[in-house]
Design a protein around this motif. Structure first.
Motif, mmCIF file in Angstrom:
data_model
loop_
_atom_site.group_PDB
_atom_site.id
_atom_site.type_symbol
_atom_site.label_atom_id
_atom_site.label_comp_id
_atom_site.label_asym_id
_atom_site.label_seq_id
_atom_site.Cartn_x
_atom_site.Cartn_y
_atom_site.Cartn_z
ATOM 1 N N UNK A 172 0.820 -1.205 0.000
ATOM 2 C CA UNK A 172 0.000 0.000 0.000
ATOM 3 C C UNK A 172 0.858 1.261 0.000
ATOM 4 N N UNK A 173 0.415 2.231 -0.790
ATOM 5 C CA UNK A 173 1.049 3.554 -0.730
ATOM 6 C C UNK A 173 0.743 4.204 0.611
ATOM 7 N N UNK A 174 -0.514 4.046 1.051
ATOM 8 C CA UNK A 174 -0.921 4.638 2.323
ATOM 9 C C UNK A 174 -1.927 3.725 3.026
ATOM 10 N N UNK A 175 -1.864 3.659 4.318
ATOM 11 C CA UNK A 175 -2.890 2.954 5.086
ATOM 12 C C UNK A 175 -3.469 3.902 6.128
ATOM 13 N N UNK A 176 -4.736 3.688 6.442
ATOM 14 C CA UNK A 176 -5.453 4.530 7.398
ATOM 15 C C UNK A 176 -6.121 3.616 8.413
ATOM 16 N N UNK A 177 -5.718 3.773 9.658
ATOM 17 C CA UNK A 177 -6.130 2.860 10.722
ATOM 18 C C UNK A 177 -6.870 3.600 11.827
ATOM 19 N N UNK A 178 -7.698 2.877 12.549
ATOM 20 C CA UNK A 178 -8.337 3.417 13.739
ATOM 21 C C UNK A 178 -7.568 2.998 14.976
ATOM 22 N N UNK A 179 -7.961 3.546 16.112
ATOM 23 C CA UNK A 179 -7.337 3.166 17.384
ATOM 24 C C UNK A 179 -8.320 3.427 18.507
ATOM 25 N N UNK A 180 -8.341 2.528 19.485
ATOM 26 C CA UNK A 180 -9.206 2.698 20.653
ATOM 27 C C UNK A 180 -8.457 3.313 21.827
ATOM 28 N N UNK A 181 -7.179 3.583 21.632
ATOM 29 C CA UNK A 181 -6.401 4.222 22.677
ATOM 30 C C UNK A 181 -4.993 4.521 22.212
ATOM 31 N N UNK A 182 -4.363 5.525 22.849
ATOM 32 C CA UNK A 182 -2.962 5.830 22.548
ATOM 33 C C UNK A 182 -2.268 6.402 23.770
ATOM 34 N N UNK A 183 -1.124 5.803 24.118
ATOM 35 C CA UNK A 183 -0.179 6.378 25.071
ATOM 36 C C UNK A 183 1.212 6.182 24.488
ATOM 37 N N UNK A 184 2.151 6.992 24.934
ATOM 38 C CA UNK A 184 3.524 6.847 24.435
ATOM 39 C C UNK A 184 4.077 5.474 24.804
ATOM 40 N N UNK A 185 3.742 4.998 26.011
ATOM 41 C CA UNK A 185 4.279 3.714 26.475
ATOM 42 C C UNK A 185 3.667 2.543 25.710
ATOM 43 N N UNK A 186 2.359 2.536 25.552
ATOM 44 C CA UNK A 186 1.681 1.410 24.905
ATOM 45 C C UNK A 186 1.550 1.571 23.407
ATOM 46 N N UNK A 240 -5.366 19.005 19.471
ATOM 47 C CA UNK A 240 -4.031 18.644 19.934
ATOM 48 C C UNK A 240 -4.100 17.954 21.299
ATOM 49 N N UNK A 241 -3.216 16.978 21.533
ATOM 50 C CA UNK A 241 -3.123 16.414 22.887
ATOM 51 C C UNK A 241 -2.427 17.401 23.797
ATOM 52 N N UNK A 242 -2.296 17.054 25.072
ATOM 53 C CA UNK A 242 -1.602 17.937 26.011
ATOM 54 C C UNK A 242 -0.176 18.195 25.516
ATOM 55 N N UNK A 243 0.396 19.307 25.932
ATOM 56 C CA UNK A 243 1.661 19.795 25.374
ATOM 57 C C UNK A 243 2.793 18.769 25.472
ATOM 58 N N UNK A 244 2.916 18.098 26.624
ATOM 59 C CA UNK A 244 4.011 17.137 26.796
ATOM 60 C C UNK A 244 3.900 15.986 25.801
ATOM 61 N N UNK A 245 2.675 15.504 25.569
ATOM 62 C CA UNK A 245 2.479 14.407 24.633
ATOM 63 C C UNK A 245 2.735 14.872 23.202
ATOM 64 N N UNK A 246 2.299 16.079 22.880
ATOM 65 C CA UNK A 246 2.539 16.616 21.541
ATOM 66 C C UNK A 246 4.032 16.749 21.264
ATOM 67 N N UNK A 247 4.773 17.187 22.261
ATOM 68 C CA UNK A 247 6.221 17.328 22.103
ATOM 69 C C UNK A 247 6.896 15.967 21.923
ATOM 70 N N UNK A 248 6.440 14.969 22.652
ATOM 71 C CA UNK A 248 7.014 13.632 22.532
ATOM 72 C C UNK A 248 6.723 13.034 21.160
ATOM 73 N N UNK A 249 5.528 13.251 20.654
ATOM 74 C CA UNK A 249 5.196 12.760 19.318
ATOM 75 C C UNK A 249 6.066 13.431 18.267
ATOM 76 N N UNK A 250 6.295 14.726 18.423
ATOM 77 C CA UNK A 250 7.162 15.443 17.486
ATOM 78 C C UNK A 250 8.578 14.882 17.533
ATOM 79 N N UNK A 251 9.054 14.585 18.725
ATOM 80 C CA UNK A 251 10.398 14.015 18.879
ATOM 81 C C UNK A 251 10.504 12.665 18.182
ATOM 82 N N UNK A 252 9.414 11.892 18.206
ATOM 83 C CA UNK A 252 9.389 10.570 17.600
ATOM 84 C C UNK A 252 9.111 10.614 16.092
ATOM 85 N N UNK A 253 8.887 11.814 15.568
ATOM 86 C CA UNK A 253 8.654 11.956 14.133
ATOM 87 C C UNK A 253 7.237 11.698 13.690
ATOM 88 N N UNK A 254 6.280 11.732 14.624
ATOM 89 C CA UNK A 254 4.873 11.524 14.287
ATOM 90 C C UNK A 254 4.208 12.885 14.121
#
Length: 274
Positions: A172-186, A240-254
């Motif tokens: 696939x060129x692109x995939x689009x997925x759902x999610x029932x939850x997201x944390x940096x750890x899980x 946007x999620x809370x600032x700390x989570x947004x910053x962590x996602x940016x660091x991870x390239x998401x």
């Protein structure tokens, strides 16, 4: 429509909005006796529209607690905005995978509109969702492929060994997925074991992976994870999620793609597989 049918219809509207309804809540809302409410609950259970429990009634659900009918009516505006925004990431000629779920369904509806108007052409769309197929199957100019396997009525999708075997031949060129939850750890997670395995394999076969989820999913972990944060290219969301989570996602390239915001460079592969 008779009195009983009208009352049953009212109960169903309340039940679909809340997921569970107590006898006292129904008595207050309909201004009828407790005995009448219990007869209505029994009727709905007999028709397969509800399951009676101590002191009330609830919508029928699968073992993982998911009900497509219930979730489709929740946060409709947010889901539609997310679906429209996600469709911006699709280009003519793409081979696309669409996951199951009510937010992805809103994206399928927007893709249908764009295909019908000629804004998108020559798409190859692969999905495990009957709901998506019902929306897209009769739109000319693009190919729609349904992955088979074990059918889940509550989710209106297919998953399991056969579905994953069907998936093996695709890229696939692109995939689009759902999610029932997201944390940096899980990472990204779901309550359905079969879908967890399938989503992980879809990401491996995709150049660009986006997860569609509303803001309520941030900071929550469902039963089983299907991807680490860095496995995904972008999250399409309504806030946007809370600032700390947004910053962590940016660091991870998401990249966080807001409904109504600017799209990321969807040509980038950037999944960062570990």
């Amino acid at each position: 429509m008779g009195k009983t049918e009208k009352r049953a219809e009212c109960v169903m509207r309340l039940l679909e909005a809340k997921g569970r309804l107590s006898v006292s809540e129904a008595v207050e809302a309909l201004e009828i006796s407790e005995a009448t409410v219990r007869r209505l609950f029994a009727l709905l259970e007999q028709e397969g529209k509800g399951v009676r429990s101590y002191g009330g009634i609830q919508l029928p659900q699968g073992l993982d607690g998911y009900s497509f009918d219930r979730y489709e009516k929740m946060q409709e505006t947010e889901k539609r905005c997310i679906g429209v925004r996600a469709a911006d990431l699709v280009e003519s000629g793409d081979s696309v995978y669409l996951d199951c779920g009510t937010t992805i369904l809103r994206m399928a509806e927007e893709l249908k509109r764009r295909i019908a108007t000629g804004a998108l052409t020559s798409l190859n769309i692969v999905t495990n969702s009957i709901a998506n197929v019902n929306v897209l199957a009769h739109v000319p100019g693009s190919r729609v492929i349904l992955l088979g396997g074990e059918y889940n009525h509550e989710r209106r999708d297919f998953s399991g060994f056969i579905t994953e075997h069907c998936l093996e031949i695709f890229h696939f060129k692109r995939c689009f997925l759902g999610s029932e939850g997201f944390t940096v750890e899980a990472g990204f997670s779901t309550n359905h074991l079969g879908l967890s395995s399938l989503c992980g394999k879809v990401i491996e076969k995709s150049d660009f992976a986006a997860v569609l989820m509303d803001k309520s999913k941030f900071g929550k972990a469902a039963l089983v994870s299907y991807a680490k944060p860095a496995d995904v290219s972008a999250i399409v969301t309504d806030a946007l999620p809370e600032e700390a989570l947004a910053e962590e996602l940016a660091r991870l390239g998401v990249e966080i793609v807001l409904a109504g915001g600017k799209a990321p460079d969807s040509q980038s592969e950037g999944k960062g597989f570990a």
